[in-house]
Design a protein around this motif. Structure first.
Motif, PDB file in Angstrom:
ATOM      1  N   THR A   8       0.831  -1.211   0.000  1.00 39.54           N
ATOM      2  CA  THR A   8       0.000   0.000   0.000  1.00 39.54           C
ATOM      3  C   THR A   8       0.864   1.258   0.000  1.00 39.54           C
ATOM      4  O   THR A   8       0.599   2.209  -0.748  1.00 39.54           O
ATOM      5  N   VAL A   9       1.906   1.267   0.839  1.00 36.01           N
ATOM      6  CA  VAL A   9       2.807   2.423   0.916  1.00 36.01           C
ATOM      7  C   VAL A   9       3.496   2.656  -0.427  1.00 36.01           C
ATOM      8  O   VAL A   9       3.580   3.796  -0.912  1.00 36.01           O
ATOM      9  N   ILE A  10       3.971   1.578  -1.052  1.00 36.76           N
ATOM     10  CA  ILE A  10       4.644   1.695  -2.354  1.00 36.76           C
ATOM     11  C   ILE A  10       3.689   2.245  -3.414  1.00 36.76           C
ATOM     12  O   ILE A  10       4.058   3.124  -4.212  1.00 36.76           O
ATOM     13  N   LEU A  11       2.450   1.746  -3.422  1.00 37.39           N
ATOM     14  CA  LEU A  11       1.450   2.228  -4.387  1.00 37.39           C
ATOM     15  C   LEU A  11       1.152   3.714  -4.183  1.00 37.39           C
ATOM     16  O   LEU A  11       1.039   4.476  -5.152  1.00 37.39           O
ATOM     17  N   LEU A  12       1.027   4.128  -2.917  1.00 37.71           N
ATOM     18  CA  LEU A  12       0.763   5.538  -2.620  1.00 37.71           C
ATOM     19  C   LEU A  12       1.914   6.432  -3.080  1.00 37.71           C
ATOM     20  O   LEU A  12       1.684   7.523  -3.625  1.00 37.71           O
TER      21      LEU A  12
END
Length: 241
Positions: A8-12
């Protein structure tokens, strides 16, 4: 951190990077690299650590005072129904008043430096009190019946029954309260324009349109919140085991 959280952090970050490239204006949306440089610059400045320290001190001052008052009043309200009835109008008022009203009025009364922890206390008190009184009111009815049959002194009941009963609520409520307190304190620091604190740096970042520093300080606030959450998650897990 779980794998799903990392994804999720990488996608954000990817979405953020794409938006920054599309907008093409670092005043509106700086790139992650620019924010990373600003973050490194912040941590290379010794005064930044003192600003973080001052903000955390204000948060914990407000938190501990609100915790003591909330515990004291909730225990009295559970024992004496008159106290509970007398306090209900105040409870309704504290829940209804917007946080920004606390901030503005307290700043007028106490000034910028002395008001931040008071504002934090006023905002956190109803959160803690409501959770404590809810736990006490929803105690197992059989245990309440036993206490009526075999009454104990107020001090002994508080020590042996009330405090252990509230321990779990204390952990979960404190986790929420400290995260909220950090945000409230930073907001109060910005509006009050304190001499030292995270809020001061955010205020100047906005004033000089230094968006990368604004993002960097916001990330630092998120990191502090995650650390607080992690500590209480460990304590809650330890209690359950």
């Amino acid at each position: 951190m779980k794998k799903e959280h990392i994804v999720t952090v990488i996608l954000l970050i990817l979405i953020w990077w794409i938006l920054a490239i599309l907008v093409g204006n670092n005043v509106l949306i700086p790139t992650p690299i620019e924010v990373l440089h600003s973050t490194i610059k912040i941590f290379s400045d010794k005064s930044s650590y003192y600003a973080i320290y001052k903000t955390l001190v204000r948060v914990f001052q407000g938190y501990f005072l609100s915790l003591i008052i909330a515990l004291f009043i909730s225990i009295l309200a559970d024992k004496f129904n008159t106290v509970k009835l007398l306090f209900e109008p105040i409870q309704i008022l504290t829940k209804a008043i917007p946080n920004v009203s606390y901030i503005i009025v307290t700043l007028i009364w106490l000034g910028s430096e002395g008001s931040v922890w008071v504002i934090c206390m006023l905002v956190l008190f109803p959160v803690l009190y409501n959770n404590f009184i809810f736990t006490l009111e929803n105690e197992d009815s059989e245990l309440k019946d036993i206490q009526k049959i075999y009454p104990e002194t107020f001090i002994k009941t508080t020590r042996l029954r009330t405090m252990p009963l509230l321990y779990g609520t204390f952990l979960s409520s404190s986790k929420v309260a400290l995260g909220l307190g950090l945000k409230i304190c930073v907001m109060a620091e910005i509006l009050g324009q304190v001499k030292v604190g995270i809020g001061k740096h955010l205020y100047y970042a906005r004033l000089y349109l230094d968006t990368s520093s604004l993002f960097a300080w916001t990330i630092i606030i998120i990191i502090l919140s995650v650390i607080i959450d992690s500590i209480f998650n460990i304590l809650i897990k330890f209690k359950e085991e």
